[in-house]
Scaffold this motif. Structure first.
Motif, mmCIF file in Angstrom:
data_model
loop_
_atom_site.group_PDB
_atom_site.id
_atom_site.type_symbol
_atom_site.label_atom_id
_atom_site.label_comp_id
_atom_site.label_asym_id
_atom_site.label_seq_id
_atom_site.Cartn_x
_atom_site.Cartn_y
_atom_site.Cartn_z
ATOM 1 N N ALA A 112 0.830 -1.207 0.000
ATOM 2 C CA ALA A 112 0.000 0.000 0.000
ATOM 3 C C ALA A 112 0.862 1.254 0.000
ATOM 4 N N ALA A 113 2.044 1.165 0.630
ATOM 5 C CA ALA A 113 2.950 2.315 0.657
ATOM 6 C C ALA A 113 3.674 2.509 -0.667
ATOM 7 N N ALA A 114 3.743 1.465 -1.489
ATOM 8 C CA ALA A 114 4.441 1.544 -2.784
ATOM 9 C C ALA A 114 3.570 0.939 -3.875
ATOM 10 N N PRO A 115 2.470 1.618 -4.282
ATOM 11 C CA PRO A 115 1.597 1.070 -5.330
ATOM 12 C C PRO A 115 2.365 0.824 -6.621
ATOM 13 N N GLY A 116 2.007 -0.267 -7.283
ATOM 14 C CA GLY A 116 2.682 -0.614 -8.526
ATOM 15 C C GLY A 116 3.833 -1.575 -8.333
ATOM 16 N N SER A 117 4.220 -1.842 -7.060
ATOM 17 C CA SER A 117 5.284 -2.807 -6.786
ATOM 18 C C SER A 117 4.665 -4.099 -6.269
ATOM 19 N N ALA A 118 5.476 -5.151 -6.212
ATOM 20 C CA ALA A 118 5.024 -6.446 -5.691
ATOM 21 C C ALA A 118 5.861 -6.796 -4.461
ATOM 22 N N LYS A 119 5.202 -6.999 -3.333
ATOM 23 C CA LYS A 119 5.873 -7.375 -2.093
ATOM 24 C C LYS A 119 5.657 -8.868 -1.846
ATOM 25 N N MET A 120 6.739 -9.536 -1.384
ATOM 26 C CA MET A 120 6.718 -10.987 -1.270
ATOM 27 C C MET A 120 6.717 -11.414 0.200
ATOM 28 N N PHE A 121 6.096 -12.556 0.493
ATOM 29 C CA PHE A 121 6.264 -13.216 1.780
ATOM 30 C C PHE A 121 5.938 -14.694 1.596
ATOM 31 N N SER A 122 6.488 -15.509 2.485
ATOM 32 C CA SER A 122 6.261 -16.954 2.453
ATOM 33 C C SER A 122 5.229 -17.318 3.506
ATOM 34 N N ALA A 123 4.391 -18.286 3.198
ATOM 35 C CA ALA A 123 3.336 -18.679 4.132
ATOM 36 C C ALA A 123 2.931 -20.124 3.857
ATOM 37 N N ARG A 124 2.365 -20.752 4.876
ATOM 38 C CA ARG A 124 1.777 -22.084 4.718
ATOM 39 C C ARG A 124 0.287 -21.887 4.472
ATOM 40 N N ILE A 125 -0.153 -22.233 3.273
ATOM 41 C CA ILE A 125 -1.545 -22.050 2.876
ATOM 42 C C ILE A 125 -2.159 -23.420 2.636
ATOM 43 N N GLN A 126 -3.177 -23.724 3.436
ATOM 44 C CA GLN A 126 -3.871 -25.014 3.342
ATOM 45 C C GLN A 126 -2.866 -26.160 3.383
ATOM 46 N N GLY A 127 -1.892 -26.024 4.324
ATOM 47 C CA GLY A 127 -0.950 -27.103 4.577
ATOM 48 C C GLY A 127 0.238 -27.157 3.639
ATOM 49 N N LYS A 128 0.424 -26.202 2.745
ATOM 50 C CA LYS A 128 1.525 -26.248 1.784
ATOM 51 C C LYS A 128 2.303 -24.941 1.837
ATOM 52 N N GLU A 129 3.653 -25.059 1.835
ATOM 53 C CA GLU A 129 4.496 -23.880 1.814
ATOM 54 C C GLU A 129 4.403 -23.212 0.438
ATOM 55 N N GLN A 130 4.111 -21.924 0.432
ATOM 56 C CA GLN A 130 3.942 -21.212 -0.831
ATOM 57 C C GLN A 130 4.560 -19.822 -0.731
ATOM 58 N N ILE A 131 4.920 -19.285 -1.906
ATOM 59 C CA ILE A 131 5.380 -17.907 -2.008
ATOM 60 C C ILE A 131 4.183 -17.057 -2.415
ATOM 61 N N VAL A 132 3.994 -15.918 -1.744
ATOM 62 C CA VAL A 132 2.854 -15.046 -2.010
ATOM 63 C C VAL A 132 3.374 -13.659 -2.385
ATOM 64 N N ALA A 133 2.850 -13.109 -3.477
ATOM 65 C CA ALA A 133 3.170 -11.747 -3.908
ATOM 66 C C ALA A 133 1.927 -10.883 -3.756
ATOM 67 N N VAL A 134 2.133 -9.615 -3.321
ATOM 68 C CA VAL A 134 1.035 -8.681 -3.084
ATOM 69 C C VAL A 134 1.318 -7.397 -3.845
ATOM 70 N N SER A 135 0.296 -6.873 -4.559
ATOM 71 C CA SER A 135 0.409 -5.568 -5.219
ATOM 72 C C SER A 135 -0.882 -4.803 -4.973
ATOM 73 N N TYR A 136 -0.748 -3.525 -4.658
ATOM 74 C CA TYR A 136 -1.888 -2.697 -4.239
ATOM 75 C C TYR A 136 -2.417 -1.856 -5.393
#
Length: 662
Positions: free
Chosen positions: A263-287
């Motif tokens: 949200a502080a940098a619209p147009g960019s993609a921020k990454m984080f790792s998380a366990r989603i429904q039991g599986k390790e996944q990489i998640v990217a977020v863009s606002y």
């Protein structure tokens, strides 16, 4: 049993060492492949998210912009203030119908907070100004409306099923206000199934795109059960929230941090790792700040095909083949101690000839082979340095070209966006609404600029007992022509105000004088093409007469059997020599249909030889279609021109205005 000799022991020791090194190299190679897979997967996730953001932003922002314009309509505001006024209601719905063609779903809704009546029109049913239903305070299905009216947001974008209409859409709810007073809502919607198909559905294995709002409520997800309907006015349950998907400790905090960073940098993609429904996944977020939405992509690196399995198999086979060849070469080299240095030098020379300077040289020796190896090594170092300097220069130049290309692409996009916006501005000077309200089905207008914007426009001015119609063709087309229309419109408006609507020749004469005065005042503009063709006709409804004057534009009339023409002056406005403009009068015969056209229609190339459409074909076309309703003639003219034009490009802006008073 004979004991092994020193040479045999050395060969076995070297062979064992070789196998150990190859094993370690294989493990290192596998780790390198996994590292590359992780790096490519992260890059893929970010790029996929940014691409999805751009795919969503443009059409959704367009729908929101149109909804904001609809809610800002003066006609709708006046009707909401006076809900029982039938005339204001008709004007409001006429205004809304004008917007409907531009909405993607061809639908719109209006809700009056004073009556709580819900109005909705879409292609599935005939246009109606009657309310579909009335919203009730105690009805939970209507709670969203009353919650929205209590809020302070100008608009919200909400996913919600309308039980009473039987539709589920991405709704664009925009407040209609009069100052600080809230009058109701207006807007449109995108069909949820189409929205999910176009922007959320993906065939990529291991990829899950989704959209959430600032609270983490899911707005779009491949699994529709996960969507938090009507989350704009109520709190979503945890199952329909981003945080309900996260299983690992600390995942929720990481997600909130990524949402805040994007949200502080619209147009960019921020990454984080998380366990989603039991599986390790990489998640990217863009606002997307315009919609207050977050576009997310969750990628399971164990499923997504970043590096194809076929490619890894080929690499493994190639590595095994190289290992076997190296082992044979090693044994052969040990058995041929004298030939090994020479073979090494030979292979090094071949690599260098192929452009590979990362070569191995024989170990230093105090003999002729050692001297040869040293001399060869010095030569390789010198060639390598020269090659590296050349490659560095090429890389720098390539980087400069890539940067320049990006800058040109960005500039081109800005120009394209500006021209598209200019088209909307240019349309505001066209009197479509006034013509529709005054003449209705007694007229039609065919306006088709060659480019996004153009140099043609048309004029309408109404007075008691009559009106003035006109078409103008400014020199040029595209952006230059569009700028000329602004100058021409200002000069014509001034001429009409000074001369009056009932003297078309006087309007042309006064406009010509204004253009010439401008050119004489600015020496730099004398060589510019600022001339324009124009034709004006004053319709006297009381006397049933039409008074016409033209500058290189004629007035045609047709009663199906005969085509008549009142020709204008041969000189254009702003021509090198002043023109003489005369009024000519004819009767408003109910059997006649009148037409004015710019030369873009008559000069359009087509046919097998690429000749212009011409006056003869134009007259034949008028005879063929003159008796048809005017609402059908515009489409008939366009299809006739398209059939003649064929693959030839449109040459100029095209404008036709027609009227009939039977």
């Amino acid at each position: 049993m004979r004991a092994l000799g020193l040479r045999e022991k050395s060969v076995l020791a070297l062979f064992g060492t070789f196998l150990l090194v190859m094993l370690l190299a294989g493990l290192a190679g596998w780790q390198a492949v996994e590292s590359i897979r992780s790096h490519l997967g992260t890059a893929f996730t970010g790029n996929f998210t940014l691409l999805n953001r751009e795919r969503i932003l443009a059409p959704v922002s367009r729908e929101l912009a149109l909804s904001l314009r609809l809610a800002g309509s003066q006609a709708i505001r006046q009707w909401f203030l006076d809900g029982n006024n039938v005339q204001k209601k008709d004007s409001a719905f006429e205004e809304a119908e004008g917007f409907r063609a531009d909405f993607t779903d061809k639908s719109y809704f209006l809700i009056s907070a004073l009556s709580n009546n819900y109005y909705f029109n879409d292609p599935k049913s005939p246009v109606s100004s009657a309310p579909r239903y009335q919203l009730k305070v105690g009805d939970p299905n209507d709670a969203w409306f009353f919650s929205t009216m209590k809020g302070d947001k100008r608009f919200n974008v909400n996913v919600d099923p309308d039980v009473k209409l039987g539709v589920t859409k991405v709704w664009f709810n925009v407040m209609v206000t009069d100052g600080d007073r809230k009058l109701g809502l207006a807007g449109s919607g995108l069909d949820l199934s189409v929205f999910l198909r176009d922007f959320i559905a993906t065939t990529e294995r291991g990829v899950t795109p989704m959209i959430v709002n600032a609270d983490g409520a899911i707005q779009a997800h491949p699994d529709s059960k996960r969507i938090a309907f009507n989350s704009g006015t109520k709190e979503a349950n945890i199952y329909q929230s981003l945080f309900g998907l996260l299983d690992g400790p600390g995942d929720a905090a990481a997600a909130r941090q990524a949402l805040a960073s994007s949200a502080a940098a619209p147009g960019s993609a921020k990454m984080f790792s998380a366990r989603i429904q039991g599986k390790e996944q990489i998640v990217a977020v863009s606002y997307i700040p315009e919609l207050k939405w977050y576009v997310l992509t969750a990628v399971d690196l164990n499923k997504v095909e970043v590096i194809g399995d076929g490619f890894l198999l080929k690499v493994a086979i190639a590595a095994a083949a190289l290992l076997a060849l190296a082992a044979l070469g090693f044994v052969y080299a040990v058995n041929r101690m004298i030939l090994t240095p020479l073979m090494t030098l030979k292979q090094s020379a071949q690599k260098m000839a192929a452009g590979d300077y990362a070569i191995a040289l024989p170990a230093p020796r105090d003999d002729e082979i050692g001297e040869l190896g040293a001399a060869f090594g010095a030569m390789v170092d010198k060639v390598r340095r020269n090659t590296e300097e050349l490659e560095e220069a090429v890389r720098e130049r390539t980087a400069e070209l890539v940067l320049a290309n990006k800058e040109m692409g960005a500039a081109n996009k800005k120009i394209s966006d500006s021209i598209s916006y200019a088209s909307l501005i240019q349309r505001t000077i066209l009197p479509d609404r006034q013509l529709s309200m005054a003449l209705g089905d007694k007229h039609f207008v065919l306006w088709r600029p060659r480019d996004v914007v153009g140099g043609d426009f048309y004029v309408y001015r109404e007075v008691e007992g009559g009106c003035l119609l006109g078409v103008v063709d400014c020199a040029g087309h595209g952006v230059p022509g569009a700028f000329m229309t602004l100058l021409a419109r200002a000069a014509i408006d001034q001429a009409i105000d000074e001369v009056g609507v009932n003297d078309p020749a006087g309007i042309l004469q006064r406009t010509d004088q204004a253009v010439r005065a401008m050119l004489q005042a600015n020496e730099d503009q004398r060589d510019l093409a600022t001339n324009m063709d124009a034709g004006f006709v004053y319709l006297d409804f009381v006397a049933r007469r039409a008074t016409f004057a033209g500058a290189k534009i004629a007035l045609y009339w047709c009663d199906q059997d005969e085509v008549g023409t009142i020709r204008g002056s041969r000189r254009a406005i702003g021509d090198r020599r002043p023109g003489e403009f005369q009024n000519e009068t004819t009767g408003l015969d109910g059997a006649r249909t009148f037409y004015m056209t710019t030369d873009g229609f008559l000069d359009q190339a087509g046919g097998t030889r690429g000749y212009g459409f011409g006056n003869a074909r134009f007259a034949d076309m008028l005879r063929q279609h003159a008796k048809r309703p005017l609402a059908e003639q515009s489409a008939a003219f366009e299809s006739t021109l398209a059939a003649y034009q064929g693959p030839h490009p449109q040459r100029d802006d095209i404008t036709i205005i027609s009227f009939r008073f039977g």
